[in-house]
Design a protein around this motif. Structure first.
Motif, mmCIF file in Angstrom:
data_model
loop_
_atom_site.group_PDB
_atom_site.id
_atom_site.type_symbol
_atom_site.label_atom_id
_atom_site.label_comp_id
_atom_site.label_asym_id
_atom_site.label_seq_id
_atom_site.Cartn_x
_atom_site.Cartn_y
_atom_site.Cartn_z
ATOM 1 N N HIS A 235 28.570 -20.939 46.702
ATOM 2 C CA HIS A 235 27.972 -19.837 46.404
ATOM 3 C C HIS A 235 27.953 -18.868 47.113
ATOM 4 N N ARG A 236 28.241 -18.554 48.087
ATOM 5 C CA ARG A 236 28.599 -16.929 48.490
ATOM 6 C C ARG A 236 30.028 -16.888 48.037
ATOM 7 N N ALA A 237 30.756 -17.803 47.906
ATOM 8 C CA ALA A 237 31.934 -17.012 47.858
ATOM 9 C C ALA A 237 32.792 -17.106 45.711
ATOM 10 N N MET B 59 27.320 -33.789 48.318
ATOM 11 C CA MET B 59 27.910 -32.744 49.492
ATOM 12 C C MET B 59 26.897 -32.004 50.336
ATOM 13 N N PRO B 60 27.104 -31.638 51.389
ATOM 14 C CA PRO B 60 26.258 -31.282 52.476
ATOM 15 C C PRO B 60 26.011 -29.788 52.020
ATOM 16 N N THR B 61 25.009 -29.518 52.274
ATOM 17 C CA THR B 61 24.167 -27.473 52.028
ATOM 18 C C THR B 61 24.576 -26.974 52.621
ATOM 19 N N ARG B 62 25.802 -26.696 53.263
ATOM 20 C CA ARG B 62 26.835 -25.225 54.348
ATOM 21 C C ARG B 62 27.650 -25.941 53.106
ATOM 22 N N GLU B 63 28.409 -26.732 52.232
ATOM 23 C CA GLU B 63 29.265 -26.619 51.862
ATOM 24 C C GLU B 63 28.744 -26.255 50.193
ATOM 25 N N LEU B 64 27.778 -26.096 50.099
ATOM 26 C CA LEU B 64 27.150 -25.976 48.321
ATOM 27 C C LEU B 64 27.197 -24.247 49.015
ATOM 28 N N ASP B 65 26.484 -24.150 50.001
ATOM 29 C CA ASP B 65 26.672 -22.686 50.594
ATOM 30 C C ASP B 65 27.460 -21.971 50.109
ATOM 31 N N LEU C 151 28.596 -22.003 39.582
ATOM 32 C CA LEU C 151 27.468 -20.659 39.441
ATOM 33 C C LEU C 151 25.789 -21.327 39.479
ATOM 34 N N ASP C 152 25.512 -21.224 39.205
ATOM 35 C CA ASP C 152 24.105 -21.704 38.419
ATOM 36 C C ASP C 152 23.671 -23.325 38.610
ATOM 37 N N LEU C 153 24.563 -24.237 39.054
ATOM 38 C CA LEU C 153 24.621 -25.495 39.144
ATOM 39 C C LEU C 153 24.305 -25.673 40.318
ATOM 40 N N VAL C 154 24.938 -24.865 41.287
ATOM 41 C CA VAL C 154 25.247 -24.254 42.900
ATOM 42 C C VAL C 154 23.720 -23.959 43.640
#
Length: 70
Positions: free
Chosen positions: A10-12, A1-7, A36-39
């Motif tokens: 995470h913010r959500a 998964m792209p970092t942008r999507e993980l971020d 949340l921990d995983l991301v």
């Protein structure tokens, strides 16, 4: 998964943690905490791998671990 999507995920999750009902403030369900921990771990790993040693402000958010959920 792209970092942008993980971020974004995470913010959500951090946002959900911050805007809950006052009686349950800061408490996510166990599956949400696990996600949340995983991301967070994956984002940290990617930042370290890319040479970015300083954590983002979202990485420094403390996640409550009392087992209570909303």
């Amino acid at each position: 998964m792209p970092t942008r999507e993980l971020d974004r995920i995470h913010r959500a999750l951090i946002h959900c943690q911050q805007v809950q009902h006052p009686e349950n403030a800061g408490k996510l369900t166990e599956p949400a905490l696990a996600l949340l921990d995983l991301v967070t771990a994956e984002l940290s790993r990617r930042r370290l791998q890319a040479g970015k040693i300083t954590p983002s402000p979202a990485d420094e958010q403390e996640v409550p671990r009392d087992g209570r959920s909303f």
